[in-house]
Write a protein that holds these residues in place. Structure first.
Motif, mmCIF file in Angstrom:
data_model
loop_
_atom_site.group_PDB
_atom_site.id
_atom_site.type_symbol
_atom_site.label_atom_id
_atom_site.label_comp_id
_atom_site.label_asym_id
_atom_site.label_seq_id
_atom_site.Cartn_x
_atom_site.Cartn_y
_atom_site.Cartn_z
ATOM 1 N N LEU A 141 43.043 62.003 34.855
ATOM 2 C CA LEU A 141 41.868 61.194 34.573
ATOM 3 C C LEU A 141 41.130 60.889 35.871
ATOM 4 O O LEU A 141 41.574 61.228 36.965
ATOM 5 N N ARG A 142 39.981 60.215 35.720
ATOM 6 C CA ARG A 142 39.188 59.862 36.892
ATOM 7 C C ARG A 142 40.016 59.000 37.845
ATOM 8 O O ARG A 142 40.788 58.144 37.402
ATOM 9 N N PRO A 143 39.887 59.179 39.174
ATOM 10 C CA PRO A 143 40.625 58.339 40.120
ATOM 11 C C PRO A 143 40.373 56.851 39.869
ATOM 12 O O PRO A 143 39.289 56.441 39.452
ATOM 13 N N LEU A 144 41.402 56.063 40.151
ATOM 14 C CA LEU A 144 41.343 54.629 39.883
ATOM 15 C C LEU A 144 40.819 53.849 41.085
ATOM 16 O O LEU A 144 41.243 54.103 42.223
ATOM 17 N N PRO A 145 39.932 52.876 40.854
ATOM 18 C CA PRO A 145 39.615 51.946 41.941
ATOM 19 C C PRO A 145 40.843 51.102 42.258
ATOM 20 O O PRO A 145 41.700 50.867 41.401
ATOM 21 N N VAL A 146 40.926 50.658 43.496
ATOM 22 C CA VAL A 146 42.092 49.901 43.957
ATOM 23 C C VAL A 146 41.733 48.426 44.034
ATOM 24 O O VAL A 146 40.672 48.060 44.563
ATOM 25 N N LEU A 147 42.617 47.596 43.508
ATOM 26 C CA LEU A 147 42.484 46.146 43.655
ATOM 27 C C LEU A 147 43.697 45.643 44.420
ATOM 28 O O LEU A 147 44.827 45.706 43.927
ATOM 29 N N MET A 148 43.493 45.168 45.633
ATOM 30 C CA MET A 148 44.588 44.598 46.404
ATOM 31 C C MET A 148 44.748 43.127 46.038
ATOM 32 O O MET A 148 43.747 42.406 45.905
ATOM 33 N N ALA A 149 45.996 42.698 45.857
ATOM 34 C CA ALA A 149 46.269 41.345 45.367
ATOM 35 C C ALA A 149 47.324 40.677 46.233
ATOM 36 O O ALA A 149 48.439 40.405 45.778
ATOM 37 N N PRO A 150 47.001 40.397 47.499
ATOM 38 C CA PRO A 150 48.012 39.816 48.392
ATOM 39 C C PRO A 150 48.019 38.289 48.347
ATOM 40 O O PRO A 150 47.068 37.658 47.902
ATOM 41 N N TYR A 151 49.121 37.713 48.786
ATOM 42 C CA TYR A 151 49.092 36.367 49.350
ATOM 43 C C TYR A 151 49.021 36.545 50.858
ATOM 44 O O TYR A 151 48.107 36.079 51.507
ATOM 45 N N GLY A 152 50.015 37.250 51.402
ATOM 46 C CA GLY A 152 49.906 37.723 52.769
ATOM 47 C C GLY A 152 50.244 36.738 53.851
ATOM 48 O O GLY A 152 50.143 37.066 55.031
ATOM 49 N N GLY A 153 50.656 35.510 53.491
ATOM 50 C CA GLY A 153 50.901 34.492 54.498
ATOM 51 C C GLY A 153 52.315 33.951 54.454
ATOM 52 O O GLY A 153 53.160 34.399 53.673
ATOM 53 N N PRO A 154 52.592 32.956 55.274
ATOM 54 C CA PRO A 154 53.943 32.396 55.380
ATOM 55 C C PRO A 154 54.430 31.778 54.070
ATOM 56 O O PRO A 154 53.655 31.273 53.259
ATOM 57 N N HIS A 155 55.742 31.856 53.884
ATOM 58 C CA HIS A 155 56.446 31.152 52.812
ATOM 59 C C HIS A 155 56.120 31.650 51.413
ATOM 60 O O HIS A 155 56.415 30.961 50.432
ATOM 61 N N ALA A 156 55.500 32.804 51.274
ATOM 62 C CA ALA A 156 55.216 33.330 49.939
ATOM 63 C C ALA A 156 55.428 34.836 49.955
ATOM 64 O O ALA A 156 54.924 35.532 50.830
ATOM 65 N N GLN A 157 56.174 35.310 48.977
ATOM 66 C CA GLN A 157 56.512 36.722 48.875
ATOM 67 C C GLN A 157 56.073 37.217 47.509
ATOM 68 O O GLN A 157 56.387 36.611 46.484
#
Length: 739
Positions: free
Chosen positions: A512-528
């Motif tokens: 199928l058509r390539p998918l757009p990417v949605l990045m969904a980080p927290y990216g900071g201290p104390h959260a994984q």
């Protein structure tokens, strides 16, 4: 029903999940909180019989006329710090013998007997509103806070006279007793302000003076007739609350002054050098004498000192001081003590050729955790048994419970029976920081995995043996998500081996058509975010079903890898975290050719909101649209304890604040940016978004602001939570259409 609506009405599928466990000394009964079904916000208090495997309600808020709309401001603030969005009985305490429990509803104080048939809960004639009641170890009295004063009331006294009396009351403007100040509750994990002595003879009580702290005002333009709420908020570089600690005798009449109030004994440590009171507790010496135990940090958080104090004189003695040239992390569950009085502590290993080692659990100075386990915190200490959480080396997405029995030498991860799992029983995320408990040989384990939905709660009897273990389960009543099973790929991305997960639509094929990417980080201290637990990817899977490939990466600064990884963000909260998101994206694009890197969006909340806005400002060549929820824009507006740990003070390290601020980069915006922010947010003030919007307007840069009337840092209203997801996905679809 749509998934956004279901997720909102179930509070992210947490309603109906048992939590807040307490275990009887003989291990035969377990108390816990849970709603009656997956949408019942009136949380009840239950008791589970471990041998029979049955449970029953011992306190139902609906039968007691609870009104969650009628909460005192102190209780609302406490719940906001705890991120507690439930209703009914949200916390409780039990006595040492597990005979009574106390709790509050709508600012009223209740107790219930846990022995025999128990009977219906009864209300005590306490001064209202009641905040944070704690029953004494013997179960005969309850300490609580009301109007900034600490009070004690007798449980078993005659109905006409429960002896409700003041222990300590405000002695100045903006002074409170028995409550945690903002930075203690928001950043240190200390939500309490008073502690019973083991023998019930005394209370250690924190006195908080906020008179010198900056006053901020939180207003709601949607309610112009309502006065703004005044908030004492200490921004980076500003004045903190003055916190002291006193011990009050509450059992001996001879210790009371002429006015009927007990006389305080002040615990005097060097508060100028160590102004942060991070933990308080008690221990009992070899002669049975109770001793106050506290930890305190310096303002720069490079030193953490453990002190013991004589409750009769207030004199303190230094037990140990840990230092780090970057910062000393406050670790959950310590200090604690074994039955023999040995100190249970978490500290970095000895200095080696590459610097200090990783964190380990120590008992009496001897390490009891393996050197290759990433230690997350001590969960419980029961006699000479220590329960802690950790991740095996190279597997940050797995969180295991480890049990150490000092008497037998047992030291191993706690395994629970499989549940149709294709993986080993100890894979996935085993909770413990708030849920795992050990007492009388009985252990409560909560297990989340990629192999099953929701949360399993297993009660393990004879947990300190290898051969006589028996199991029962406390069922979760949470709803099952109306969503396809998450389709997730895991790997370690790039040269830095960043923990990464890619969530794909259930229906997608590579032709199928390539998918757009949605990045969904927290990216900071104390959260994984990248965990081996299906529930961690429900929201991401819904976004994927809308036509995105959702990419989640835990870059430098996040937990799970090691101390050096966490400290890589020192003096720069922007460049390392953004670089790792870009590196994870490039690695994913090389692995999965169906990702359309010409259409990349990013969204996040709080630190993740900061990271989302940062991404489109600094790397418009990579990121094409962003949604920033409650973003920290200017770190000089965030609180002292969190911000100064990473950046120092603005006075000492102005360049660090410039590097990490987004205000000066407003003119660079060339991609669509939506900022969402609650007007009642008292953690990340709306001023962050307002100042960014003003800077963007001055630079002539178009952008979108979505202000949420009456909403705090964590939107809890189901309608608001549902529509936020729908609005975000429409914004992202519109701006990531491509050619």
């Amino acid at each position: 029903m749509s998934f956004p609506r279901q997720q909102a009405r179930t509070q992210r599928f947490t309603i109906g999940v048992p939590r807040a466990f307490q275990i009887s000394p003989d291990g035969q009964r377990v108390a816990f909180l849970r709603g009656r079904d997956g949408v019942d916000t009136g949380t009840c208090l239950w008791v589970h019989e471990t041998e029979a495997g049955t449970e029953s309600v011992v306190a139902d808020p609906k039968a007691l006329g609870a009104d969650d709309e009628n909460l005192p401001p102190e209780e609302r603030a406490r719940r906001e710090r705890l991120r507690e969005s439930g209703g009914g009985i949200v916390s409780y305490s039990v006595d040492d013998a597990f005979t009574r429990a106390v709790f509050t509803l709508s600012g009223r104080l209740f107790y219930v007997d846990l022995v025999g048939d128990g009977g219906a809960p009864r209300e005590l004639p306490a001064a209202t509103p009641v905040v944070d009641p704690r029953i004494s170890p013997a179960g005969d009295r309850v300490a609580y806070v009301s109007g900034g004063a600490v009070r004690v009331i007798d449980v078993a006294a005659a109905e006409s006279d429960h002896g409700d009396r003041v222990v300590a009351e405000p002695d100045g403007d903006h002074v409170t007793w028995g409550l945690a100040e903002l930075v203690a509750a928001e950043e240190m994990g200390r939500y309490r302000g008073f502690w019973w002595a083991p023998d019930g003879s005394s209370l250690a009580v924190a006195r908080v003076d906020e008179s010198a702290v900056n006053t901020w005002y939180v207003s709601d333009p949607g309610r112009p007739g309502q006065e703004p709420t005044a908030l004492r908020y200490p921004p980076a570089g500003g004045v903190n609350a003055d916190v002291r600690l006193a011990v009050f005798p509450v059992g001996s009449a001879g210790a009371y002054r002429r006015d009927g109030r007990p006389s305080p004994t002040w615990v005097e440590w060097d508060r100028e050098a160590f102004p942060y009171l991070s933990t308080v507790g008690w221990t009992t010496g070899p002669d049975g004498t109770p001793t106050v135990v506290l930890t305190a940090q310096d303002r720069g958080q490079r030193s953490l000192t453990l002190l013991s104090a004589d409750p009769a004189t207030g004199l303190v003695a230094e037990v140990r001081t840990d230092t780090d040239g970057v910062w000393v992390e406050l670790m959950p569950g310590v200090p604690a003590h074994t039955a023999s009085g040995d100190l249970v502590w978490i500290a970095r290993g000895p200095e080696g050729p590459d610097g200090p080692g990783e964190r380990r659990v120590y008992v009496g100075g001897t390490p009891v955790s393996p050197a290759d386990v990433y230690v997350r915190g001590v969960v419980d200490v029961d006699g000479d048994r220590v329960l802690y959480t950790g991740s095996p080396a190279g597997s940050p997405g797995d969180v295991s419970l480890w049990l150490v029995d000092l008497a037998t030498g047992l030291s191993a991860p706690v395994e629970v029976p499989g549940h149709g799992c294709s993986r080993s029983a100890d894979s996935g995320a085993h909770s413990g920081l708030r849920s795992g408990r050990l007492r009388g040989g009985t252990l409560v384990v909560q297990h989340r995995s990629m192999d099953f939905a929701g949360v399993r709660t297993v009660v393990v009897r004879n947990a300190d043996t290898e051969t006589r273990r028996a199991y029962s389960e406390i069922p979760s009543l949470a709803e099952a998500p109306e969503l396809p099973e998450p389709r997730v790929e895991f790997w370690r991305a790039g040269e830095r081996r960043i923990p990464t997960a890619l969530v794909l639509p259930s229906w997608y094929r590579e032709d199928l058509r390539p998918l757009p990417v949605l990045m969904a980080p927290y990216g900071g201290p104390h959260a994984q975010r990248v965990l081996n637990a299906r529930g961690a990817y429900l929201t991401a899977q819904w976004y994927a079903e809308q036509g995105f490939a959702v990419l989640i990466a835990d870059g430098r600064g996040t937990p799970g890898i090691g101390v050096e990884w966490e400290q890589s963000i020192h003096l720069d909260l922007a460049a390392p975290v953004l670089d790792d998101q870009v590196a994870a994206l490039r690695d994913a694009a090389a692995r999965f050719p169906f990702l359309d890197t010409a259409r990349v969006g990013i969204h996040g909340w709080s630190f993740g909101g900061f990271l989302a806005a940062l991404a489109v400002l600094r790397r418009p060549d990579v990121f094409h649209a962003a949604v920033a929820g409650a973003p920290v824009i200017d770190w000089e507006l965030y609180d002292t304890h969190y911000t100064e740990r990473y950046l120092g003070t603005p006075q000492e390290r102005p360049e660090a604040y410039v590097r990490s601020s987004l205000l000066e980069e407003a003119a660079k915006l060339e991609r669509p940016l939506m900022m969402i922010h609650g007007l009642a947010d008292d953690n990340v003030a709306f001023a962050h978004t307002q100042r960014m919007s003003s800077a963007l307007m001055a630079a002539g840069r178009p952008h979108t602001v979505l202000p949420l009337s009456g909403v705090t840092h964590s939107p809890s209203d189901p309608t608001v939570a549902e529509n936020l997801m729908l609005l975000q996905v429409e914004f992202l679809k519109e701006n990531l259409r491509g050619e």
